[in-house]
Design a protein around this motif. Structure first.
Motif, PDB file in Angstrom:
ATOM      1  N   MET A  43      25.264  14.591 -24.292  1.00 28.38           N
ATOM      2  CA  MET A  43      23.900  15.095 -24.349  1.00 28.38           C
ATOM      3  C   MET A  43      22.933  13.924 -24.249  1.00 28.38           C
ATOM      4  O   MET A  43      23.128  12.902 -24.904  1.00 28.38           O
ATOM      5  CB  MET A  43      23.636  15.841 -25.646  1.00 28.38           C
ATOM      6  CG  MET A  43      24.340  17.134 -25.785  1.00 28.38           C
ATOM      7  SD  MET A  43      23.711  17.978 -27.236  1.00 28.38           S
ATOM      8  CE  MET A  43      23.936  19.633 -26.709  1.00 28.38           C
ATOM      9  N   THR A  44      21.895  14.152 -23.511  1.00 26.71           N
ATOM     10  CA  THR A  44      20.880  13.118 -23.375  1.00 26.71           C
ATOM     11  C   THR A  44      19.662  13.491 -24.202  1.00 26.71           C
ATOM     12  O   THR A  44      19.510  14.629 -24.638  1.00 26.71           O
ATOM     13  CB  THR A  44      20.477  12.955 -21.905  1.00 26.71           C
ATOM     14  OG1 THR A  44      19.908  14.184 -21.454  1.00 26.71           O
ATOM     15  CG2 THR A  44      21.668  12.588 -21.041  1.00 26.71           C
ATOM     16  N   ALA A  45      18.798  12.507 -24.362  1.00 23.30           N
ATOM     17  CA  ALA A  45      17.597  12.730 -25.166  1.00 23.30           C
ATOM     18  C   ALA A  45      16.633  13.681 -24.485  1.00 23.30           C
ATOM     19  O   ALA A  45      15.848  14.361 -25.147  1.00 23.30           O
ATOM     20  CB  ALA A  45      16.911  11.399 -25.458  1.00 23.30           C
ATOM     21  N   THR A  46      16.688  13.773 -23.158  1.00 21.27           N
ATOM     22  CA  THR A  46      15.763  14.665 -22.445  1.00 21.27           C
ATOM     23  C   THR A  46      16.086  16.134 -22.695  1.00 21.27           C
ATOM     24  O   THR A  46      15.227  16.981 -22.513  1.00 21.27           O
ATOM     25  CB  THR A  46      15.801  14.376 -20.936  1.00 21.27           C
ATOM     26  OG1 THR A  46      17.144  14.535 -20.459  1.00 21.27           O
ATOM     27  CG2 THR A  46      15.305  12.979 -20.640  1.00 21.27           C
ATOM     28  N   GLU A  47      17.303  16.434 -23.101  1.00 20.27           N
ATOM     29  CA  GLU A  47      17.656  17.823 -23.404  1.00 20.27           C
ATOM     30  C   GLU A  47      16.970  18.308 -24.677  1.00 20.27           C
ATOM     31  O   GLU A  47      16.786  19.502 -24.866  1.00 20.27           O
ATOM     32  CB  GLU A  47      19.168  17.961 -23.543  1.00 20.27           C
ATOM     33  CG  GLU A  47      19.899  17.735 -22.238  1.00 20.27           C
ATOM     34  CD  GLU A  47      21.401  17.824 -22.406  1.00 20.27           C
ATOM     35  OE1 GLU A  47      21.870  18.199 -23.507  1.00 20.27           O
ATOM     36  OE2 GLU A  47      22.110  17.517 -21.443  1.00 20.27           O
ATOM     37  N   PHE A  48      16.619  17.382 -25.554  1.00 20.98           N
ATOM     38  CA  PHE A  48      15.954  17.743 -26.796  1.00 20.98           C
ATOM     39  C   PHE A  48      14.436  17.727 -26.671  1.00 20.98           C
ATOM     40  O   PHE A  48      13.736  18.012 -27.636  1.00 20.98           O
ATOM     41  CB  PHE A  48      16.378  16.805 -27.927  1.00 20.98           C
ATOM     42  CG  PHE A  48      17.813  16.988 -28.330  1.00 20.98           C
ATOM     43  CD1 PHE A  48      18.201  18.106 -29.036  1.00 20.98           C
ATOM     44  CD2 PHE A  48      18.766  16.047 -27.988  1.00 20.98           C
ATOM     45  CE1 PHE A  48      19.514  18.287 -29.405  1.00 20.98           C
ATOM     46  CE2 PHE A  48      20.080  16.213 -28.347  1.00 20.98           C
ATOM     47  CZ  PHE A  48      20.464  17.336 -29.057  1.00 20.98           C
ATOM     48  N   LEU A  49      13.925  17.382 -25.503  1.00 26.58           N
ATOM     49  CA  LEU A  49      12.482  17.303 -25.294  1.00 26.58           C
ATOM     50  C   LEU A  49      11.772  18.632 -25.556  1.00 26.58           C
ATOM     51  O   LEU A  49      10.736  18.652 -26.238  1.00 26.58           O
ATOM     52  CB  LEU A  49      12.170  16.778 -23.892  1.00 26.58           C
ATOM     53  CG  LEU A  49      10.709  16.503 -23.604  1.00 26.58           C
ATOM     54  CD1 LEU A  49      10.183  15.437 -24.562  1.00 26.58           C
ATOM     55  CD2 LEU A  49      10.514  16.074 -22.163  1.00 26.58           C
ATOM     56  N   PRO A  50      12.284  19.784 -25.086  1.00 22.74           N
ATOM     57  CA  PRO A  50      11.599  21.055 -25.414  1.00 22.74           C
ATOM     58  C   PRO A  50      11.540  21.331 -26.912  1.00 22.74           C
ATOM     59  O   PRO A  50      10.547  21.863 -27.419  1.00 22.74           O
ATOM     60  CB  PRO A  50      12.431  22.117 -24.691  1.00 22.74           C
ATOM     61  CG  PRO A  50      13.121  21.385 -23.598  1.00 22.74           C
ATOM     62  CD  PRO A  50      13.356  19.995 -24.118  1.00 22.74           C
ATOM     63  N   VAL A  51      12.585  20.952 -27.621  1.00 21.65           N
ATOM     64  CA  VAL A  51      12.587  21.164 -29.071  1.00 21.65           C
ATOM     65  C   VAL A  51      11.535  20.281 -29.733  1.00 21.65           C
ATOM     66  O   VAL A  51      10.785  20.735 -30.626  1.00 21.65           O
ATOM     67  CB  VAL A  51      13.982  20.881 -29.654  1.00 21.65           C
ATOM     68  CG1 VAL A  51      13.968  20.974 -31.170  1.00 21.65           C
ATOM     69  CG2 VAL A  51      15.002  21.825 -29.076  1.00 21.65           C
ATOM     70  N   LEU A  52      11.432  19.044 -29.308  1.00 23.04           N
ATOM     71  CA  LEU A  52      10.428  18.147 -29.866  1.00 23.04           C
ATOM     72  C   LEU A  52       9.015  18.600 -29.527  1.00 23.04           C
ATOM     73  O   LEU A  52       8.113  18.522 -30.365  1.00 23.04           O
ATOM     74  CB  LEU A  52      10.671  16.723 -29.366  1.00 23.04           C
ATOM     75  CG  LEU A  52      11.948  16.046 -29.863  1.00 23.04           C
ATOM     76  CD1 LEU A  52      12.129  14.691 -29.205  1.00 23.04           C
ATOM     77  CD2 LEU A  52      11.914  15.906 -31.370  1.00 23.04           C
ATOM     78  N   VAL A  53       8.820  19.091 -28.304  1.00 22.93           N
ATOM     79  CA  VAL A  53       7.500  19.607 -27.923  1.00 22.93           C
ATOM     80  C   VAL A  53       7.143  20.817 -28.775  1.00 22.93           C
ATOM     81  O   VAL A  53       6.010  20.955 -29.252  1.00 22.93           O
ATOM     82  CB  VAL A  53       7.467  19.938 -26.415  1.00 22.93           C
ATOM     83  CG1 VAL A  53       6.213  20.709 -26.051  1.00 22.93           C
ATOM     84  CG2 VAL A  53       7.587  18.676 -25.596  1.00 22.93           C
TER      85      VAL A  53
END
Length: 121
Positions: free
Chosen positions: A1-11
């Motif tokens: 898993m990359t950090a960009t996959e968690f971007l929607p969750v962080l947004v």
């Protein structure tokens, strides 16, 4: 898993924090502020909850019963997801839930034998 996959969750988390902060800020600016001693007193059915008119402090039995209610309600919430996936988890999941229910029954019996469920008037 990359950090960009968690971007929607962080947004989404940032959006929730922003909306909560904005709501609290706007409400603190718009609400009337008129504190006085009677307004800031605790309210319990029209009486002072810690005064002589209320009959003194709350009894410990009330808190024990409330804690038992919360514990057993939270524990029984685990039964619903288990019932949904019962066919998928097989015999191991069934045995684990039986052990879980036995532990709940032992806790319930212990509370009952100690008199935690009896209410004295």
């Amino acid at each position: 898993m990359t950090a960009t996959e968690f971007l929607p969750v962080l947004v989404m988390a940032a959006g929730i924090i922003l909306v909560a902060a904005a709501t609290l800020s706007v409400s603190s600016l718009l609400r009337p502020s008129n504190p006085y001693a009677v307004k800031n007193m605790p309210y319990e059915c029209g009486m002072d909850p810690a005064g002589e008119a209320a009959g003194g402090r709350f009894r410990v039995q009330f808190f024990v019963l409330a804690i038992l209610l919360v514990v057993f309600d939270v524990e029984t919430m685990f039964l619903f997801p288990w019932a949904v996936v019962l066919k998928e988890i097989g015999l191991v999941g069934y045995v684990e839930m039986v052990v879980f229910m036995l532990l709940l029954l032992v806790g319930f019996a212990y509370a009952w034998l100690k008199g935690a469920l009896e209410w004295e008037v």
